[in-house]
Design an enzyme around this catalytic site. Sequence first.
Site, PDB file in Angstrom:
ATOM      1  CB  THR A  84      -3.922   4.015   4.825  1.00 45.82           C
ATOM      2  OG1 THR A  84      -4.645   2.821   5.065  1.00 45.82           O
ATOM      3  CG2 THR A  84      -2.909   3.775   3.744  1.00 45.82           C
ATOM      4  CB  CYS A  95      -5.178   6.275  -3.101  1.00 46.82           C
ATOM      5  SG  CYS A  95      -3.855   5.140  -3.409  1.00 46.82           S
ATOM      6  CB  CYS A 114      -0.895  -0.016   1.231  1.00 50.27           C
ATOM      7  SG  CYS A 114      -1.701   1.557   1.560  1.00 50.27           S
ATOM      8  CB  CYS A 159      -3.522  -0.128  -4.966  1.00 44.84           C
ATOM      9  SG  CYS A 159      -4.663  -0.705  -3.681  1.00 44.84           S
ATOM     10  CG  HIS A 179     -10.213   4.616  -0.680  1.00 43.73           C
ATOM     11  ND1 HIS A 179      -9.026   5.074  -1.217  1.00 43.73           N
ATOM     12  CD2 HIS A 179      -9.863   3.779   0.318  1.00 43.73           C
ATOM     13  CE1 HIS A 179      -8.020   4.531  -0.562  1.00 43.73           C
ATOM     14  NE2 HIS A 179      -8.493   3.733   0.379  1.00 43.73           N
ATOM     15  CD  GLU A 195      -5.019  -1.064   2.867  1.00 45.06           C
ATOM     16  OE1 GLU A 195      -4.106  -1.525   2.150  1.00 45.06           O
ATOM     17  OE2 GLU A 195      -4.981   0.067   3.369  1.00 45.06           O
ATOM     18  CE1 TYR A 214      -8.907   0.542  -0.916  1.00 43.99           C
ATOM     19  CE2 TYR A 214      -8.518  -1.779  -0.509  1.00 43.99           C
ATOM     20  CZ  TYR A 214      -8.587  -0.491  -0.051  1.00 43.99           C
ATOM     21  OH  TYR A 214      -8.311  -0.218   1.262  1.00 43.99           O
ATOM     22  CD  GLU A 247      -2.697   0.189   7.276  1.00 43.16           C
ATOM     23  OE1 GLU A 247      -1.932  -0.674   7.772  1.00 43.16           O
ATOM     24  OE2 GLU A 247      -2.788   0.379   6.052  1.00 43.16           O
TER      25      GLU A 247
HETATM   26 FE1  SF4 Z   1      -3.302   1.856  -0.008  1.00 39.42          FE
HETATM   27 FE2  SF4 Z   1      -4.599   0.897  -2.102  1.00 39.42          FE
HETATM   28 FE3  SF4 Z   1      -5.877   2.440  -0.292  1.00 39.42          FE
HETATM   29 FE4  SF4 Z   1      -4.061   3.457  -1.996  1.00 39.42          FE
HETATM   30  S1  SF4 Z   1      -6.043   2.526  -2.509  1.00 39.42           S
HETATM   31  S2  SF4 Z   1      -4.230   3.881   0.156  1.00 39.42           S
HETATM   32  S3  SF4 Z   1      -2.570   1.803  -2.096  1.00 39.42           S
HETATM   33  S4  SF4 Z   1      -4.993   0.400   0.021  1.00 39.42           S
HETATM   34 FE    FE Z   2      -6.817   1.390   1.972  1.00 35.76          FE
END
Ligand code: SF4
Ligand code: FE
Length: 483
Positions: free
Chosen positions: A190, A103, A99, A297, A291, A445, A295, A256
Amino acid sequence: MMMNAQQYEDSLRKLNLKVYMFGERVASVVDDPIIRPSMNAVALTYELAHQPEFADIMTATSHLSGKKINRFTHIHQSVADLVMKSKMGRLMGSQTGCCFQRCVGMDALNALSMTTFDIDKKHGTAYYKRFIDYLTFVQENDLTCDGAMTDPKGDRSLPPHQQHDPDMYLRVVEEKPDGIVVRGAKAHQTGAVNSHEIIIMPTISMRREDMDYAVSFALPADADGITYIMGRQSCDTRKLEGKTFDIGNVLYGGHEALVVFDDVFVPWERVFMFKEYDFAGQLVEQFASYHRQSYACKVGVGDVLIGAAQSIAEFNGAAKASHIKDKIIEMNQLNETLYCGCIACAAEGHQEPCGTYYVNTLLANVHKQNITRFPYEIARLAQDIAGGLMVTLPSEKDLLSPEVGKWVRKYYQTQKNVPLESRLRILRLIENLTLGTAAVGYLTESMHGAGSPQAQRIMISRQVDMNAKKKLAQKLCGITEDN
Ligand code: SF4
Ligand code: FE
């Protein structure tokens, strides 16, 4: 000005954050061996923005200044921007394997651009201008913001104002001529201690009785009265062992923290919602939908895990087995299905009255719901391919030991030409991603971040047009009356 990685690190050094870990105050947050890999992951969001091959993905043109800015501070101005955001998530996940934290601030800024505009329209307030001034400051200084939504929530059966302890949701405790005083906490934050700013939003929709809890604002991360308590991660203290490959991901990590607001003053110019309880739910929904898109990510982290699984199969001499090939295909199919979701909710995005482009909320929620499941299956397949050694492997120190190192070398060697250390490093990376510090980001997560699975299911049920579907079916079988 777009900062580079070094400038970002230097800028963090100027902050005076009050951070606790293992019961003690952290002397230098940036240099702490457990926190530093997470700082490095955020730093990469700055570094890649300066690399020409990633410029399209990592940078954008500010609609305020017309200048080139880091996309993490951008307000989406088109469907193409939304699609680039999803691609940026995958790219960053694939480069860090964890992570990378930045974001949440981007999603908070975009959600606030819409909510502040809509509050003003209904209530004749002046939040949007305040917000734009704040956004200008964030863009000009290329800041990382922590987008803080989740309250501790206390007894889940009770609304904020009925909790046995009124601080279980963050609230306004005092109103002054020049600002407000707030008290409460935000959990699971985060990247909190790698951020310059913290943006607070309410965590649920609210009624009149919860008015004091309907508050949104931004503060410098080191404002008086804010304390950070770091969350533990499985295998975190391996990072104290020096440069050992037992860490798994030897470059990056996430973190976190529990963030406590002990009567913190917020000047009016930083307040974006004050008791407009009728907009708490909208802000939650808009932040959450953005958000859930973010994800993307996990698709990038999935790329890393699939690469690790293929590597270990090759190192073990098992890559040609048909069941291994099939498992790798399955992992790719699942991962690319996830990619479809985050691209689709962006491609189906639309413009809101304030000008900001917003994702398709149904598809964003479907995407996040898939994220609560497929990474677990991808991780299961990776563990299947890796074999049991992933969890029974002696430490790097045993490998280096003059007494027993020779036995580790002898008995864990596979193919003659595969360096043993490569095999062990890949196993540790798979352990890291599926059981260690990075499993926080890739698995739990994925389950609970951006809202737990049930939150997406509620949104899916609300967004789907069931009447239209019923009509389709009934028309085709000849039912003419409305049912
Ligand atoms: Fe972390 Fe993914 Fe959330 Fe970005 S979207 S803060 S990388 S968990
Ligand atoms: Fe997250």
